[in-house]
Design a protein around this motif. Structure first.
Motif, short mmCIF file in Angstrom:
data_model
loop_
_atom_site.label_atom_id
_atom_site.label_comp_id
_atom_site.label_asym_id
_atom_site.label_seq_id
_atom_site.Cartn_x
_atom_site.Cartn_y
_atom_site.Cartn_z
N SER A 201 30.34 37.05 34.68
CA SER A 201 31.43 37.68 35.58
C SER A 201 32.34 36.78 35.77
O SER A 201 33.05 36.54 36.87
CB SER A 201 30.94 38.46 36.61
N ARG A 202 32.96 35.91 34.86
CA ARG A 202 34.04 34.88 35.28
C ARG A 202 35.14 34.86 34.49
O ARG A 202 35.09 35.29 32.97
CB ARG A 202 33.40 33.31 34.87
N ILE A 203 36.47 35.13 35.39
CA ILE A 203 37.65 35.25 34.70
C ILE A 203 38.08 34.32 33.93
O ILE A 203 38.10 33.41 34.16
CB ILE A 203 38.52 35.65 35.89
N GLY A 204 38.72 34.60 32.95
CA GLY A 204 39.47 33.59 31.85
C GLY A 204 40.94 34.13 31.92
O GLY A 204 41.49 33.76 33.01
N ASP A 205 41.72 34.38 31.03
CA ASP A 205 43.20 34.57 30.93
C ASP A 205 43.28 35.51 31.90
O ASP A 205 42.64 36.89 31.88
CB ASP A 205 43.69 34.73 29.47
N ILE A 206 44.48 35.88 32.68
CA ILE A 206 45.18 36.73 33.52
C ILE A 206 46.36 37.29 33.02
O ILE A 206 47.43 36.37 32.81
CB ILE A 206 44.85 36.16 34.71
N ASP A 221 37.58 31.91 38.43
CA ASP A 221 36.92 32.76 39.33
C ASP A 221 35.82 33.44 38.96
O ASP A 221 35.91 34.07 37.86
CB ASP A 221 37.97 33.47 40.15
N ARG A 222 34.66 33.16 39.69
CA ARG A 222 33.52 33.92 39.19
C ARG A 222 33.23 35.17 40.27
O ARG A 222 33.16 34.77 41.38
CB ARG A 222 32.35 32.97 39.20
N GLU A 252 34.16 40.03 45.88
CA GLU A 252 33.69 38.71 46.34
C GLU A 252 33.61 37.55 45.30
O GLU A 252 32.84 37.75 44.18
CB GLU A 252 32.04 39.01 47.00
N ILE A 253 34.11 36.52 45.66
CA ILE A 253 34.24 35.53 44.24
C ILE A 253 33.86 34.25 44.69
O ILE A 253 33.79 33.86 46.03
CB ILE A 253 35.85 35.57 43.96
N GLN A 258 33.50 27.57 46.69
CA GLN A 258 33.50 28.23 47.98
C GLN A 258 33.50 29.82 47.88
O GLN A 258 34.09 30.42 46.72
CB GLN A 258 34.77 27.87 48.79
N ILE A 259 32.83 30.85 48.64
CA ILE A 259 33.15 32.11 48.53
C ILE A 259 34.11 32.82 49.32
O ILE A 259 34.51 32.31 50.38
CB ILE A 259 31.54 32.71 49.09
#
Length: 419
Positions: A201-206, A221-222, A252-253, A258-259
């Motif tokens: 659940s880690r974000i790539g391109d946005i 961001d995970r 919650e990332i 850092q969270i």
């Protein structure tokens, strides 16, 4: 304009590779391929190479490979006909002038008594100023000239029907097969350029205009939970998002160790099943690997194939209506949407269309490759071929029904997109 260009490139490639599969394996079997065509209707452009005329035709609705023996020869020469003959250096007939003989003064005019251009390759004929019946051997690559158009003769061993069941089946099956190969190649290149999605659940391109960008999410961001629900895989993430369109969610990332908590409201869209789902405009994080890209091409092609077969099964059982099918108008619109999202989305869409074309053509329906394979299979079981005239009638009826289905689907597309 981008949509039109995308349609031309994608469908041109899909049709070309499909028909090239037929052409390549037919030629490998020794079948004379008279024409390789992209499109139907009047010729726009053509050239001849190695016995085959390559053409682009006006209506971009598919393509075909015209193999000798699949259809009756259009030019028939019967006893009593006057024809002109021209000879090669070996003394064999190289040109048979059927009409307009005055335009070929060097041709020897004869009256046909018997002609066999399939097995014996001979012409027996009379000449006005000579006594007795003359016998002429015909070159296996001789041309018939009718209305100043050349057509190469097709001896029986160069015809489709003369080949073994296996050779004919492979020549037909090769078209759909090449669509699967093309899909694999597109997806492999996609993975090489874009990277292989990581199943976490880690974000790539946005997307710059998506809900994720608006909320302040960033690449890498995970996301560890949504509204307190723990996440591990990318599927976990997309499932939750899709289930909550237009609903405020608490993400919650983990960012730089850092969270943090970010509130996101997924946008709403319709999925291919015409069901509402949420999306935030993000792609999974990627990693780059040559071996992984090959594996990705295989697994994604298999996954797309499975999904299409699942949809076909739902269509047969009534769980999937005709309203969910897309015809030319629908595909045009979906291609436009894919093109607007970038080249990588367009590549995945092209791969899906290629697999879809391969599967549809393999269905055991008359006029499709699958229908022709069905008749070849029946021949293998019976030990003799089906009557060509009866097979032709079945294919004609099947083609008419397919065109009717296409009209219905196109009308549904117009209603959905324009009315």
């Amino acid at each position: 304009m981008n949509t039109l260009l995308s349609i031309i490139v994608i469908f041109g490639l899909l049709v070309f590779i499909h028909e090239w599969g037929h052409l390549y394996f037919a030629k490998r079997a020794g079948i004379l391929c008279r024409e390789f065509a992209i499109g139907f209707g009047p010729k726009v452009f053509s050239f001849k190479r190695d016995e085959t005329v390559y053409t682009i035709r006006l209506l971009p609705l598919g393509g075909f490979v015209r193999m000798a023996g699949e259809d009756p020869e259009m030019i028939q020469i019967k006893p009593g006909y006057e024809i002109g003959l021209r000879f090669n250096q070996k003394g064999k007939v190289k040109d048979i002038v059927v009409n307009n003989k005055s335009k070929h003064p060097d041709a020897r005019v004869v009256t046909v008594e018997r002609i066999d251009l399939e097995k014996e390759l001979v012409i027996e004929a009379y000449i006005d100023d000579e006594d007795g019946l003359q016998r002429y051997q015909v070159d296996e690559k001789a041309d018939m000239i009718y209305d100043e158009q050349r057509t190469q003769i097709a001896p029986y061993d160069r015809q489709f029907g003369s080949k073994t069941v296996g050779q004919r089946a492979l020549a037909i099956f090769a078209g759909p097969l090449m669509n699967f190969v093309l899909a694999f190649f597109i997806l492999m290149v996609y993975a090489l350029l874009q990277g292989i999605p990581v199943d976490e659940s880690r974000i790539g391109d946005i997307s710059p205009d998506g809900a994720a960008a608006e909320a302040g999410l960033q690449e890498n961001d995970r996301i560890i939970s949504i509204d307190g629900q723990p996440l591990e895989t990318w599927e976990d993430l997309t499932t939750v998002i899709q289930q909550h369109p237009n609903q405020l969610l608490s993400f919650e990332i983990v960012r730089d160790g850092q969270i943090e908590v970010v509130n996101v409201t997924p946008q709403e869209r319709l999925n291919p099943m015409e069901e509402t789902e949420g999306f935030i405009g993000v792609l999974p994080a990627n990693e780059f690997s040559i071996i992984g890209s090959i594996q990705y091409g295989v697994t994604e092609t298999y996954l797309i194939t499975s999904l299409i077969f699942e949809a076909l099964g739902m269509l047969v059982t009534g769980q999937f209506s005709l309203d969910h099918l897309a015809g030319p108008v629908g595909i045009y619109n979906y291609t436009g949407e894919a093109a607007s999202m970038g080249i990588f989305v367009l590549m995945r869409w092209a791969a899906m269309l290629s697999v879809n074309l391969g599967i549809i053509n393999l269905l055991p329906l008359p006029a499709l490759d699958g229908g022709r394979l069905m008749f070849i299979g029946l021949e293998a079981v019976r030990g003799k071929p089906i009557d060509p005239q009866k097979e032709g009638v079945v294919h004609f009826i099947g083609f008419a029904l397919l065109m009717l289905l296409m009209l219905v689907v196109t009308w549904n597309d117009i209603n959905k997109f324009f009315l």
